[in-house]
Design a protein around this motif. Structure first.
Motif, mmCIF file in Angstrom:
data_model
loop_
_atom_site.group_PDB
_atom_site.id
_atom_site.type_symbol
_atom_site.label_atom_id
_atom_site.label_comp_id
_atom_site.label_asym_id
_atom_site.label_seq_id
_atom_site.Cartn_x
_atom_site.Cartn_y
_atom_site.Cartn_z
ATOM 1 N N VAL A 31 0.824 -1.509 0.211
ATOM 2 C CA VAL A 31 -0.067 -0.132 0.086
ATOM 3 C C VAL A 31 0.925 1.232 0.042
ATOM 4 N N VAL A 32 1.761 1.436 -0.987
ATOM 5 C CA VAL A 32 2.570 2.475 -1.230
ATOM 6 C C VAL A 32 2.651 2.613 -2.787
ATOM 7 N N GLY A 33 3.472 4.020 -2.850
ATOM 8 C CA GLY A 33 3.458 4.489 -4.410
ATOM 9 C C GLY A 33 1.990 4.605 -4.887
ATOM 10 N N PRO A 34 1.774 4.031 -6.092
ATOM 11 C CA PRO A 34 0.269 4.309 -6.918
ATOM 12 C C PRO A 34 -0.816 3.322 -6.281
ATOM 13 N N TYR A 35 -0.247 2.397 -5.474
ATOM 14 C CA TYR A 35 -1.205 1.750 -4.722
ATOM 15 C C TYR A 35 -1.929 2.335 -3.798
ATOM 16 N N ARG A 36 -1.416 3.534 -3.086
ATOM 17 C CA ARG A 36 -2.291 4.396 -2.501
ATOM 18 C C ARG A 36 -3.471 5.266 -2.930
ATOM 19 N N TYR A 37 -3.421 5.267 -4.398
ATOM 20 C CA TYR A 37 -4.477 5.830 -5.128
ATOM 21 C C TYR A 37 -5.421 5.191 -5.992
ATOM 22 N N VAL A 38 -5.052 3.993 -6.331
ATOM 23 C CA VAL A 38 -5.943 3.091 -7.104
ATOM 24 C C VAL A 38 -5.413 1.350 -6.990
ATOM 25 N N ARG A 39 -6.612 0.638 -6.829
ATOM 26 C CA ARG A 39 -6.222 -0.709 -6.318
ATOM 27 C C ARG A 39 -5.159 -1.260 -7.298
ATOM 28 N N ASN A 40 -5.352 -1.343 -8.546
ATOM 29 C CA ASN A 40 -4.644 -1.961 -9.526
ATOM 30 C C ASN A 40 -3.953 -1.000 -10.447
ATOM 31 N N ARG A 89 -9.387 -2.292 0.305
ATOM 32 C CA ARG A 89 -10.442 -2.464 -0.946
ATOM 33 C C ARG A 89 -11.924 -1.710 -0.738
ATOM 34 N N ASP A 90 -12.101 -1.283 0.524
ATOM 35 C CA ASP A 90 -13.178 -0.502 0.899
ATOM 36 C C ASP A 90 -12.768 1.087 0.749
ATOM 37 N N GLY A 91 -11.693 1.397 0.979
ATOM 38 C CA GLY A 91 -11.096 2.799 0.863
ATOM 39 C C GLY A 91 -10.579 3.040 -0.378
ATOM 40 N N VAL A 92 -10.067 2.156 -1.251
ATOM 41 C CA VAL A 92 -9.408 2.398 -2.651
ATOM 42 C C VAL A 92 -10.091 1.942 -3.807
ATOM 43 N N ALA A 93 -10.791 2.534 -4.793
ATOM 44 C CA ALA A 93 -11.557 2.055 -5.889
ATOM 45 C C ALA A 93 -10.617 1.504 -6.817
ATOM 46 N N CYS A 94 -11.130 0.372 -7.585
ATOM 47 C CA CYS A 94 -10.541 -0.167 -8.674
ATOM 48 C C CYS A 94 -9.957 0.619 -9.747
ATOM 49 N N TRP A 95 -10.559 1.578 -10.287
ATOM 50 C CA TRP A 95 -10.452 2.057 -11.399
ATOM 51 C C TRP A 95 -10.216 3.621 -11.499
ATOM 52 N N ILE A 96 -10.805 4.379 -10.338
ATOM 53 C CA ILE A 96 -10.746 5.766 -10.520
ATOM 54 C C ILE A 96 -9.968 6.056 -9.313
ATOM 55 N N PRO A 97 -8.859 6.706 -9.761
ATOM 56 C CA PRO A 97 -7.760 6.907 -8.694
ATOM 57 C C PRO A 97 -8.321 8.008 -7.478
ATOM 58 N N ARG A 98 -7.807 7.944 -6.335
ATOM 59 C CA ARG A 98 -8.320 8.886 -5.119
ATOM 60 C C ARG A 98 -7.622 10.205 -5.424
ATOM 61 N N LEU A 99 -7.941 11.237 -4.928
ATOM 62 C CA LEU A 99 -7.567 12.596 -5.040
ATOM 63 C C LEU A 99 -6.437 12.475 -4.054
ATOM 64 N N TRP A 100 -6.593 11.887 -3.005
ATOM 65 C CA TRP A 100 -5.624 12.081 -1.713
ATOM 66 C C TRP A 100 -5.150 10.491 -1.496
ATOM 67 N N PRO A 101 -3.909 10.270 -1.111
ATOM 68 C CA PRO A 101 -3.395 8.975 -0.921
ATOM 69 C C PRO A 101 -4.058 8.425 0.138
ATOM 70 N N TYR A 102 -4.234 7.063 0.334
ATOM 71 C CA TYR A 102 -4.904 6.145 1.093
ATOM 72 C C TYR A 102 -4.003 5.825 2.231
ATOM 73 N N SER A 103 -4.595 6.108 3.566
ATOM 74 C CA SER A 103 -3.457 6.034 4.695
ATOM 75 C C SER A 103 -4.250 4.720 5.508
ATOM 76 N N GLU A 104 -3.186 3.751 5.947
ATOM 77 C CA GLU A 104 -3.860 2.697 6.717
ATOM 78 C C GLU A 104 -4.013 3.245 8.043
ATOM 79 N N ALA A 105 -3.681 4.172 8.512
ATOM 80 C CA ALA A 105 -3.912 4.546 9.796
ATOM 81 C C ALA A 105 -5.269 5.270 9.967
ATOM 82 N N ALA A 106 -5.976 5.924 8.872
ATOM 83 C CA ALA A 106 -7.105 6.329 8.719
ATOM 84 C C ALA A 106 -8.313 5.579 9.036
#
Length: 183
Positions: free
Chosen positions: A100-109, A166-183
């Motif tokens: 869960v680093v790099g581009p994986y913080r924005y989109v699942r695959n 999976r619940d916090g990061v969409a499969c196809w549409i990147p997030r505007l802000w990076p996903y954080s496991e702490a959130a």
């Protein structure tokens, strides 16, 4: 018959050095992407010309920009899988660790997204609606066949941690802000 050839789960990579995983990843990228983004699109474009099917004006500048941007995302994602996941992007030699680093913080695959966008870039460069359709078909096949298979494996191996991701990061549409496991 075809589905009986597909393993029930991705095969987890054996412990290997970063250099070895990097070389395996490089070979995978060169071989698979050469076929998927070179030979197949050229064959589609040739068939379109041979059958006199309608085409659109080639957009080499736009196609190249899309292809290069998508390639950079794919290369960064592949490097992250090698460096932090201790495996390769290929499901038959998948990562041992959850990433869960790099581009994986924005989109699942980002690897799938990258490959589809690369094919769109090739289609724009060639002026080929067939290649664009091929990219869309590739995305649909990945969504229906590969994604459920990969995600079931991730859920089984990484449990609740993966479920939250999976619940916090969409499969196809990147997030505007990076996903954080702490959130």
């Amino acid at each position: 018959m075809l589905f009986s050839l597909i393993p029930k789960r991705p095969r987890v990579a054996k412990p290997a050095s970063r250099l070895r995983n990097s070389l395996k990843t490089l070979v995978q990228i060169v071989v698979l992407r050469s076929v998927a983004l070179g030979l197949i699109p050229l064959a589609i474009a040739w068939c379109e010309r041979w059958m006199s099917w309608p085409r659109f004006q080639s957009m080499p500048g736009c196609g190249s920009a899309v292809f290069i941007a998508a390639s950079l995302i794919g290369l960064v994602a592949a490097n992250v899988l090698v460096r932090d996941g201790h495996g390769t992007p290929l499901p038959l030699d998948t990562t041992r660790d959850f990433v869960v680093v790099g581009p994986y913080r924005y989109v699942r695959n980002p690897m799938a997204m990258s490959g589809i966008l690369q094919a769109v870039g090739v289609g724009l460069w060639l002026g080929s609606p067939g290649v664009i359709g091929y990219a869309v078909l590739g995305g649909a096949l990945w969504q229906c066949l590969a994604r459920p298979w990969e995600e079931a494996d991730m859920e089984q191996r990484f449990g609740e941690r993966y479920s939250r991701y999976r619940d916090g990061v969409a499969c196809w549409i990147p997030r505007l802000w990076p996903y954080s496991e702490a959130a």
